[in-house]
Write a protein that holds these residues in place. Structure first.
Motif, PDB file in Angstrom:
ATOM      1  N   ARG A 483       9.455  33.067 -13.102  1.00 40.35           N
ATOM      2  CA  ARG A 483      10.510  32.732 -14.067  1.00 40.35           C
ATOM      3  C   ARG A 483      11.632  31.903 -13.442  1.00 40.35           C
ATOM      4  N   LEU A 484      11.565  31.743 -12.120  1.00 43.38           N
ATOM      5  CA  LEU A 484      12.559  30.895 -11.440  1.00 43.38           C
ATOM      6  C   LEU A 484      11.960  29.551 -11.048  1.00 43.38           C
ATOM      7  N   MET A 485      10.691  29.353 -11.338  1.00 44.26           N
ATOM      8  CA  MET A 485      10.031  28.099 -10.972  1.00 44.26           C
ATOM      9  C   MET A 485      10.586  26.961 -11.829  1.00 44.26           C
ATOM     10  N   ILE A 486      11.178  25.968 -11.181  1.00 45.17           N
ATOM     11  CA  ILE A 486      11.695  24.825 -11.933  1.00 45.17           C
ATOM     12  C   ILE A 486      10.745  23.642 -11.743  1.00 45.17           C
ATOM     13  N   GLU A 487      10.439  22.982 -12.850  1.00 40.33           N
ATOM     14  CA  GLU A 487       9.546  21.833 -12.770  1.00 40.33           C
ATOM     15  C   GLU A 487      10.318  20.684 -12.142  1.00 40.33           C
ATOM     16  N   MET A 488       9.736  20.080 -11.121  1.00 32.38           N
ATOM     17  CA  MET A 488      10.374  18.964 -10.417  1.00 32.38           C
ATOM     18  C   MET A 488       9.761  17.630 -10.833  1.00 32.38           C
ATOM     19  N   ASP A 489       8.454  17.666 -11.130  1.00 27.49           N
ATOM     20  CA  ASP A 489       7.780  16.403 -11.440  1.00 27.49           C
ATOM     21  C   ASP A 489       6.381  16.699 -11.959  1.00 27.49           C
ATOM     22  N   LYS A 490       5.839  15.752 -12.696  1.00 27.72           N
ATOM     23  CA  LYS A 490       4.459  15.856 -13.172  1.00 27.72           C
ATOM     24  C   LYS A 490       3.981  14.431 -13.418  1.00 27.72           C
ATOM     25  N   PHE A 491       2.869  14.038 -12.786  1.00 28.68           N
ATOM     26  CA  PHE A 491       2.426  12.645 -12.921  1.00 28.68           C
ATOM     27  C   PHE A 491       0.920  12.544 -12.686  1.00 28.68           C
ATOM     28  N   HIS A 492       0.377  11.370 -12.954  1.00 27.32           N
ATOM     29  CA  HIS A 492      -1.059  11.136 -12.880  1.00 27.32           C
ATOM     30  C   HIS A 492      -1.382  10.428 -11.562  1.00 27.32           C
ATOM     31  N   ALA A 493      -2.480  10.811 -10.921  1.00 30.62           N
ATOM     32  CA  ALA A 493      -2.903  10.123  -9.689  1.00 30.62           C
ATOM     33  C   ALA A 493      -4.426  10.060  -9.650  1.00 30.62           C
ATOM     34  N   GLU A 494      -4.941   8.998  -9.045  1.00 29.18           N
ATOM     35  CA  GLU A 494      -6.402   8.853  -8.884  1.00 29.18           C
ATOM     36  C   GLU A 494      -6.780   9.363  -7.491  1.00 29.18           C
ATOM     37  N   ILE A 495      -7.722  10.303  -7.424  1.00 31.16           N
ATOM     38  CA  ILE A 495      -8.130  10.876  -6.130  1.00 31.16           C
ATOM     39  C   ILE A 495      -9.527  10.351  -5.774  1.00 31.16           C
ATOM     40  N   HIS A 496      -9.577   9.452  -4.780  1.00 30.37           N
ATOM     41  CA  HIS A 496     -10.850   8.829  -4.405  1.00 30.37           C
ATOM     42  C   HIS A 496     -11.628   9.759  -3.486  1.00 30.37           C
ATOM     43  N   PRO A 497     -12.948   9.578  -3.403  1.00 36.80           N
ATOM     44  CA  PRO A 497     -13.725  10.416  -2.476  1.00 36.80           C
ATOM     45  C   PRO A 497     -13.142  10.327  -1.065  1.00 36.80           C
ATOM     46  N   GLY A 498     -13.126  11.452  -0.354  1.00 37.52           N
ATOM     47  CA  GLY A 498     -12.590  11.451   1.007  1.00 37.52           C
ATOM     48  C   GLY A 498     -11.103  11.756   1.042  1.00 37.52           C
ATOM     49  N   HIS A 499     -10.410  11.126   1.990  1.00 34.75           N
ATOM     50  CA  HIS A 499      -9.011  11.461   2.244  1.00 34.75           C
ATOM     51  C   HIS A 499      -8.054  10.606   1.400  1.00 34.75           C
ATOM     52  N   ASN A 500      -7.054  11.243   0.812  1.00 32.75           N
ATOM     53  CA  ASN A 500      -6.053  10.542  -0.006  1.00 32.75           C
ATOM     54  C   ASN A 500      -4.651  10.957   0.397  1.00 32.75           C
ATOM     55  N   THR A 501      -3.707  10.025   0.318  1.00 33.29           N
ATOM     56  CA  THR A 501      -2.300  10.362   0.514  1.00 33.29           C
ATOM     57  C   THR A 501      -1.528   9.923  -0.730  1.00 33.29           C
ATOM     58  N   ILE A 502      -0.896  10.874  -1.391  1.00 33.95           N
ATOM     59  CA  ILE A 502      -0.101  10.551  -2.581  1.00 33.95           C
ATOM     60  C   ILE A 502       1.371  10.552  -2.167  1.00 33.95           C
ATOM     61  N   VAL A 503       2.061   9.473  -2.449  1.00 30.89           N
ATOM     62  CA  VAL A 503       3.497   9.414  -2.145  1.00 30.89           C
ATOM     63  C   VAL A 503       4.243   9.256  -3.463  1.00 30.89           C
ATOM     64  N   ARG A 504       5.267  10.075  -3.655  1.00 31.84           N
ATOM     65  CA  ARG A 504       6.008  10.015  -4.928  1.00 31.84           C
ATOM     66  C   ARG A 504       7.497  10.182  -4.638  1.00 31.84           C
ATOM     67  N   HIS A 505       8.312   9.296  -5.210  1.00 31.96           N
ATOM     68  CA  HIS A 505       9.754   9.312  -4.938  1.00 31.96           C
ATOM     69  C   HIS A 505      10.497  10.218  -5.908  1.00 31.96           C
ATOM     70  N   SER A 506      11.536  10.884  -5.422  1.00 27.59           N
ATOM     71  CA  SER A 506      12.300  11.810  -6.281  1.00 27.59           C
ATOM     72  C   SER A 506      12.906  11.099  -7.487  1.00 27.59           C
ATOM     73  N   LYS A 507      13.235   9.824  -7.326  1.00 31.21           N
ATOM     74  CA  LYS A 507      13.846   9.073  -8.436  1.00 31.21           C
ATOM     75  C   LYS A 507      12.901   8.929  -9.629  1.00 31.21           C
ATOM     76  N   ASP A 508      11.582   9.062  -9.362  1.00 24.53           N
ATOM     77  CA  ASP A 508      10.606   8.860 -10.429  1.00 24.53           C
ATOM     78  C   ASP A 508      10.277  10.139 -11.191  1.00 24.53           C
ATOM     79  N   SER A 509      11.004  11.211 -10.924  1.00 28.59           N
ATOM     80  CA  SER A 509      10.695  12.509 -11.525  1.00 28.59           C
ATOM     81  C   SER A 509      10.550  12.437 -13.040  1.00 28.59           C
ATOM     82  N   SER A 510       9.572  13.211 -13.557  1.00 24.90           N
ATOM     83  CA  SER A 510       9.336  13.243 -15.008  1.00 24.90           C
ATOM     84  C   SER A 510      10.317  14.149 -15.750  1.00 24.90           C
TER      85      SER A 510
END
Length: 638
Positions: A483-510
């Protein structure tokens, strides 16, 4: 001739300037009034307009429906000018705002910030007097007059520790704008647009406000708030130090120890009766409509039905029986000092969406409302493995990059509010109030993901934050943590086979919006064009995305989860790109809510395991971060 967005913007701005002062055309003949405007002007001028008050809202609805129904942009403007001097000032600004947000020919037109239209709802009366005095002493100056915001209390009142948060201009403006995008009386059959999951959004946005407030309390070494639960207990006191420009009367202060009193329109017993009826419906698992038919509160539509009932919006099932507990609760608590109107007082801040967040009782009232929703959520099956997993997808590491890794610094910062569009100063320089507010350094998330399958997987990335410890220093278990969990962000990303690095900036928060554009910026055409992602002024202020934390560095869970976007996506999302700035709390205007899962998923239901770490699956990661607060004030000039 087709007007572009900029010309429309320039013609709309004067509708909002000096809104509390009658215009020169005030004495124009009533004979020219359009017959569509019959029956308006019931709520007298100089009264405080309240969206929570059924009669006020009925008149406002009539007006915004007429304005949205105007055939052309010119007719719309003409009706606004006709109506401006005879309907109530606050009602006028509300109805014109709702119309601009929903007229197709106003696409790309931004509303000026409510804090510049009615600064008296955001700035203490002492500060406004300081500004007037300063202006009278410098009548000929070309340069700006700047005064500092005065405070509203001191440490004798423990709640004063949180005044910086409750009285923050950005969150109060957000609350006002949210209720513009989601009018309680929205009638899809009249306007031709459905507000998707509006009841659920009412629940979720206010649930998040409560969660954020408790995070802030814990950051200040204070206990989480006591929910309101007893309609006869004495209330804590509060003084807003606000005074209304439309009638010169203060928003009354509430001394400690007052209790709720019956009003002519509604009694305290009505509220108790409605609470019991809603509570019974939750436990039986259905509500009854006017014909006595059962409408099930199932796990797909139940929360939406309940949200509409509790707010008592137009969609509410059987309002005669289930009542309007949320709205009347606001009104009754605002009128506690003058319940029968014998002293002609203004209502308190609780009756106005632009001021109610200032009062500690707002959060206690909304925690009480949220407890009803949580009772309903307790009746639903817990999420099982298959609801939560994302086969083949594993989050291996989450980093939060700021000045120091996995630590966010927060601090106080100065901003300015221009009073010159609300009060006629008749000078070249502006008159401004300087105020301080919480802010945080910029940061970005770096999420390492392994895709163990041979296909690219579209994913929804969900990011939440919550404090690790309660007010006594004990680790929070999942029952309290969720009940204390605050949503910070939610967005779409494509996850390719193998290793992926997702970078997301705080300014882009949903959940947040970039800062509001001022009258001045709008008048110069900044950021206005029909094709831009429309800026809807609804959204959590970016400067309050992160809770304050404390001076030692306060530990928080940073929880990241990836879910299968193919299961989450909704048919039409993204087709208009309108107002998708702060979609988590505000939805996407006139479109389906862009996530099929329940709002707040996966923390919207009970979690059986006591410790978060035992519940986490490979497509989730719980990382410990700290939030460190620095008392010194940063200067930041807008």
């Amino acid at each position: 001739m087709v007007l572009g967005a900029l010309e429309k913007q320039l013609r709309v701005l004067p509708l909002f300037e000096y809104a509390s002062i009658p215009t020169k055309e005030k004495f124009a003949l009533k004979a020219h009034r359009d017959p569509k405007l019959q029956g308006l002007g019931v709520l007298g001028r100089g009264q405080l307009f309240s969206l929570f008050h059924a009669e006020h809202l009925a008149e406002a609805t009539k007006l915004y429906e007429v304005l949205i129904g105007a055939k052309t942009f010119e007719e719309f403007l003409d009706l606004c000018h006709q109506v401006r001097d005879f309907v109530n000032e606050g009602l006028y600004v509300y109805a014109v705002s709702v119309a601009i947000l929903h007229r197709p020919d106003c696409k790309g037109v931004s509303l000026p910030p409510i804090q510049e239209i009615f600064p008296d709802k955001f700035v203490t009366v002492q500060t406004l007097y300081d500004a007037f005095k300063e202006f009278w002493q410098n009548p000929h100056k070309e340069e700006d007059v700047i005064v500092d915001m005065q405070t509203t209390g001191n440490i004798l009142d423990p709640e004063y520790n949180l005044a910086y948060y409750r009285e923050d201009i950005g969150i109060n403006a957000h609350h006002w704008h949210w209720h513009l995008v989601y009018p309680a009386t929205w009638r899809p059959e009249v306007i031709g647009k459905v507000k998707d999951r509006k009841g659920e959004l009412f629940y979720y946005m206010h649930q998040q406000m409560c969660a954020r407030y408790d995070c802030e309390r814990l950051s200040n070494g204070m206990p989480r708030m006591e929910p309101f639960h007893n309609f006869h207990e004495p209330l804590e006191g509060y003084s807003s130090h606000l005074s209304s420009s439309i009638n010169g009367l203060p928003y009354p202060s509430r001394p400690d120890g007052m209790t709720l009193q019956d009003l002519k329109e509604v009694s305290v017993q009505d509220l108790e009766r409605w609470r019991d009826r809603i509570s019974d419906a939750i436990h039986i698992g259905h509500v009854e409509d006017e014909n006595g038919s059962h409408v099930p509160l199932d796990d797909t539509r139940g929360i939406d039905i309940l949200g509409a009932m509790v707010e008592a919006s137009y969609e509410s099932i059987n309002q005669a029986f289930y009542g309007s507990i949320h709205n009347w609760g606001h009104v009754i608590s605002a009128r506690v000092l003058d319940p029968d109107g014998r002293y002609h007082l203004n209502p308190g801040v609780m009756s106005d969406t632009a001021t109610s967040l200032r009062d500690p009782i707002f959060y206690r009232w909304h925690r009480f409302i949220d407890n009803m929703f949580q009772d309903y959520k307790e009746t639903l099956p817990h999420y099982n493995h298959s609801d939560l997993e994302f086969p083949g997808i594993e989050i291996t590491k989450v980093l939060l990059n700021a000045e120091h890794t996995n630590n966010i610094n927060t601090f106080k910062e100065f901003s300015m509010l221009d009073l010159s569009h609300a009060y006629e100063f008749g000078r070249d320089g502006a008159v401004k109030v300087r105020f301080s507010h919480l802010n945080h350094e910029d940061f970005h998330y770096k999420i390492q993901v392994e895709n163990h399958t041979s296909k690219t997987k579209p994913a929804t990335v969900r990011i939440f934050m919550a404090p690790k410890y309660d007010e006594l220093g004990n680790e929070l278990d999942t029952k309290n943590l969720r009940r204390l969990m605050i949503e910070m962000d939610k967005f779409h990303a494509e996850i390719h086979p193998g290793h992926n690095t997702i970078v997301r900036h705080s300014k882009d928060s949903s959940v947040t919006i970039s800062s509001a554009r001022s009258f001045g910026q709008l008048a110069h055409g900044e950021g206005i064009n029909e094709h831009a992602n429309e800026y809807c002024s609804c959204g959590w202020p970016d400067h309050l995305l992160v809770p304050r934390g404390d001076e030692k560095g306060m530990p928080f869970h940073l929880f990241v989860m990836l879910t299968d976007w193919l299961h989450d996506q909704v048919g039409d999302h993204g087709k208009t790109g309108m107002c998708t700035d702060a979609v988590s709390y505000c939805g996407a205007k006139d479109q389906l809510y862009p996530d099929r899962r329940p709002m707040g998923f996966p923390f919207d239901r009970h979690i059986e395991l006591e410790h978060l770490k035992d519940w986490v699956l490979p497509n989730m990661k719980d990382t410990l971060i700290t939030v460190t607060h620095h008392e010194e004030i940063h200067n930041h000039n807008h």
